[in-house]
Structure formats: structure tokens, C-alpha cells
Design a protein around this motif. Structure first.
Motif, PDB file in Angstrom:
ATOM      1  N   LEU A  11      18.029  16.727  39.116  1.00  0.00           N
ATOM      2  CA  LEU A  11      16.983  16.985  38.128  1.00  0.00           C
ATOM      3  C   LEU A  11      15.587  16.739  38.692  1.00  0.00           C
ATOM      4  CD1 LEU A  11      18.699  15.517  34.969  1.00  0.00           C
ATOM      5  CD2 LEU A  11      17.867  17.859  35.213  1.00  0.00           C
ATOM      6  N   ILE A  12      15.442  15.739  39.546  1.00  0.00           N
ATOM      7  CA  ILE A  12      14.135  15.483  40.133  1.00  0.00           C
ATOM      8  C   ILE A  12      13.711  16.668  41.002  1.00  0.00           C
ATOM      9  CG2 ILE A  12      12.913  14.080  41.842  1.00  0.00           C
ATOM     10  CD1 ILE A  12      14.295  11.638  40.652  1.00  0.00           C
ATOM     11  N   SER A  13      14.639  17.207  41.778  1.00  0.00           N
ATOM     12  CA  SER A  13      14.328  18.384  42.591  1.00  0.00           C
ATOM     13  C   SER A  13      13.947  19.561  41.700  1.00  0.00           C
ATOM     14  CB  SER A  13      15.536  18.761  43.461  1.00  0.00           C
ATOM     15  OG  SER A  13      15.827  17.733  44.380  1.00  0.00           O
ATOM     16  N   TRP A  14      14.709  19.733  40.604  1.00  0.00           N
ATOM     17  CA  TRP A  14      14.403  20.808  39.659  1.00  0.00           C
ATOM     18  C   TRP A  14      13.030  20.608  39.022  1.00  0.00           C
ATOM     19  CZ3 TRP A  14      13.972  19.809  34.289  1.00  0.00           C
ATOM     20  CH2 TRP A  14      13.739  20.947  33.514  1.00  0.00           C
ATOM     21  N   ALA A  15      12.754  19.366  38.599  1.00  0.00           N
ATOM     22  CA  ALA A  15      11.497  19.084  37.920  1.00  0.00           C
ATOM     23  C   ALA A  15      10.304  19.306  38.845  1.00  0.00           C
ATOM     24  CB  ALA A  15      11.494  17.653  37.388  1.00  0.00           C
ATOM     25  N   GLN A  16      10.459  19.009  40.117  1.00  0.00           N
ATOM     26  CA  GLN A  16       9.369  19.238  41.060  1.00  0.00           C
ATOM     27  C   GLN A  16       9.017  20.716  41.154  1.00  0.00           C
ATOM     28  OE1 GLN A  16      10.989  17.182  44.534  1.00  0.00           O
ATOM     29  NE2 GLN A  16       9.369  15.676  44.378  1.00  0.00           N
ATOM     30  N   ARG A  17      10.019  21.552  41.033  1.00  0.00           N
ATOM     31  CA  ARG A  17       9.754  22.991  41.074  1.00  0.00           C
ATOM     32  C   ARG A  17       9.118  23.471  39.780  1.00  0.00           C
ATOM     33  NH1 ARG A  17      14.961  22.751  43.392  1.00  0.00           N
ATOM     34  NH2 ARG A  17      15.942  23.456  41.452  1.00  0.00           N
ATOM     35  N   TYR A  37      16.616  14.954  31.105  1.00  0.00           N
ATOM     36  CA  TYR A  37      15.670  14.176  31.899  1.00  0.00           C
ATOM     37  C   TYR A  37      15.180  12.965  31.108  1.00  0.00           C
ATOM     38  CZ  TYR A  37      12.276  14.013  35.771  1.00  0.00           C
ATOM     39  OH  TYR A  37      11.562  13.669  36.883  1.00  0.00           O
ATOM     40  N   GLU A  38      14.818  13.215  29.842  1.00  0.00           N
ATOM     41  CA  GLU A  38      14.342  12.122  28.995  1.00  0.00           C
ATOM     42  C   GLU A  38      15.448  11.116  28.711  1.00  0.00           C
ATOM     43  OE1 GLU A  38      11.296  11.441  28.112  1.00  0.00           O
ATOM     44  OE2 GLU A  38      10.597  13.185  29.235  1.00  0.00           O
ATOM     45  N   ARG A  39      16.680  11.587  28.546  1.00  0.00           N
ATOM     46  CA  ARG A  39      17.801  10.686  28.283  1.00  0.00           C
ATOM     47  C   ARG A  39      18.010   9.736  29.469  1.00  0.00           C
ATOM     48  NH1 ARG A  39      22.755  10.799  25.756  1.00  0.00           N
ATOM     49  NH2 ARG A  39      21.582  11.558  23.977  1.00  0.00           N
ATOM     50  N   ILE A  40      17.956  10.285  30.674  1.00  0.00           N
ATOM     51  CA  ILE A  40      18.155   9.441  31.851  1.00  0.00           C
ATOM     52  C   ILE A  40      17.019   8.442  31.992  1.00  0.00           C
ATOM     53  CG2 ILE A  40      18.252   9.448  34.370  1.00  0.00           C
ATOM     54  CD1 ILE A  40      19.813  12.063  34.195  1.00  0.00           C
ATOM     55  N   ALA A  41      15.776   8.873  31.740  1.00  0.00           N
ATOM     56  CA  ALA A  41      14.637   7.957  31.808  1.00  0.00           C
ATOM     57  C   ALA A  41      14.804   6.830  30.797  1.00  0.00           C
ATOM     58  CB  ALA A  41      13.338   8.717  31.551  1.00  0.00           C
ATOM     59  N   ALA A  42      15.265   7.172  29.595  1.00  0.00           N
ATOM     60  CA  ALA A  42      15.503   6.151  28.569  1.00  0.00           C
ATOM     61  C   ALA A  42      16.630   5.211  28.990  1.00  0.00           C
ATOM     62  CB  ALA A  42      15.851   6.826  27.241  1.00  0.00           C
TER      63      ALA A  42
END
Length: 231
Positions: A108-114, A60-65
């Protein structure tokens, strides 16, 4: 065989996780699949990441970067409209060059929301902050007076159109069917023509970008992007 440093192995595992998540979704991204894709022993994955959640957090952090890097590299240091086009083109070309990124992001966004609703907005918040910072700096350098609220709405328009492009590209990548980059940018131009001209006095160059271009259904690009007006 030379031993691979742990830091390098972590990068390989993160890159492999992106591919496995894109292909199999978060639920199907088992540690064994990820280790196999990285060509690493399963024990090495568990040594580098104590849990799958920590690995996914690193992805997640890699994609944000990656978002921030693409945006920074796409800053053309022009006026607001020119810079906005450059930022959006950079993002869309990134999606086209790395189709696995789009799939992994939405998974990942769907996963992170959970897992943590606040963390789920991280990619958007960080990308939005970068876009607003670039637009504000370039507006000041170009002598344009564009208030923070308009910059914020423009950043949101870029995000909304980019997301639409990414989803469309994921579904249909065939030439001539998927939304192309120039069309997406023309839609951004329509929004800017309606929302920037009065405030900054710069507007969009009507000779090159016609927001009233008629679509196949008989509407204009301005009407097509009315849903993007977040004000």
C-alpha cells in the motif's frame, strides 16, 4: 438470511482487501477477488465503495489506526528506555501475529506513493506522532529530561528497526533464521545506551542489556545499529 448492515459489510470488505493485497499485491487485488474473499456480491462492494481507490484508502486508514492502537496498548508507562522497548515489542509482536499486515503495508505504501506522495507518509507520520507523544509523556512522568530532538530520533530508530524486522519476517519466517524480537530490541538498547544515558541519566540497565554483545561476525551490537543513528 439476515441482511448484513452496510457498516459491518464495509469492515468485512476492508479485512478481505488486506488479505488479497498481501497475497496478490495492489495490482492483483481486483474488486472481484476482494468481494469473493469477503463472501459478498460484487455489487455490494461497489455499493459500499464507489471506487477501488476509495476501498484502498479505507484499508490504508485501517492499518494506520491499527498502528496507533497497538502503540497505545503497548505503553508500559515506564521510563523512556523501558517504554521504548515496550512500544517496539508491541509492534513486532503485532507483525508476527498478523503477517498479512506487513505485506499489505509495503504494498500500500508503494501504491500510495504513486497516487499521492503526501498520503504515502501518513502511516509513518501518525505512528511517529503517537510514539513521540507516549515517550514524551512517560519521560515527564518519570522525571527524565529528554529533549524533543532525542525523542524524535528515538522514534525514528524504533521505526527503522521495526521496518527491518517486518521485511525480514516477510522473507523468512522460519524459526532461528528470521530476526527475532529479542535481537531487534537488543539493537534498540544499543542505540539507547549510546544516546540516552548522557542526557537523561537513566540509560539502559547494563545487567540485563549488554549493547557490546559480540555478533557472529565479530562486531558489536553498537556497530550493527550505527546506521540507525539518524542524528
Amino acid at each position: 438470511m439476515a441482511r448484513i448492515p452496510a457498516a459491518e459489510r464495509r469492515v468485512e470488505l476492508i479485512d478481505a482487501a488486506v488479505l488479497v493485497i498481501a497475497e496478490n499485491g495492489v495490482d492483483g487485488a481486483t474488486t472481484r477477488r476482494i468481494a469473493d474473499r469477503a463472501g459478498a456480491p460484487l455489487a455490494t462492494l461497489h455499493y459500499c465503495f464507489a471506487s477501488k481507490e476509495l476501498l484502498f484508502g479505507a484499508v490504508y486508514e485501517r492499518i494506520a489506526a491499527g498502528y496507533r492502537e497497538v502503540l497505545t496498548e503497548s505503553d508500559v508507562h515506564g521510563d523512556v528506555a523501558t517504554t521504548a522497548r515496550g512500544l517496539m515489542r508491541g509492534i513486532l509482536e503485532w507483525y508476527v501475529a498478523h503477517p498479512e499486515i506487513s505485506s499489505a503495508i509495503f504494498e500500500l505504501i508503494s501504491w500510495a506513493q504513486r497516487q499521492d506522495a503526501a498520503k504515502a507518509t501518513g502511516i509513518y507520520d501518525q505512528a511517529g506522532d503517537t510514539v513521540r507523544s507516549i515517550l514524551s509523556a512517560d519521560a515527564a512522568a518519570a522525571g527524565e529530561r529528554v529533549d524533543a530532538a532525542t525523542i524524535d530520533r528515538l522514534a525514528t530508530a524504533i521505526a527503522a528497526l521495526s521496518d527491518g524486522f517486518a521485511i525480514n519476517w516477510m522473507v523468512d519466517r522460519s524459526t532461528g533464521k528470521a530476526m527475532d524480537i529479542d535481537l531487534a530490541i537488543s539493537m534498540l538498547d544499543a542505540w539507547m545506551a549510546a544516546n540516552l544515558a548522557d542526557e537523561s541519566g537513566a540509560g539502559v540497565d547494563d545487567r540485563e542489556h549488554q549493547p557490546a554483545e559480540v555478533s557472529e561476525s565479530g562486531g558489536s551490537l553498537a556497530s550493527l545499529v550505527s546506521w540507525v543513528d539518524v542524528g
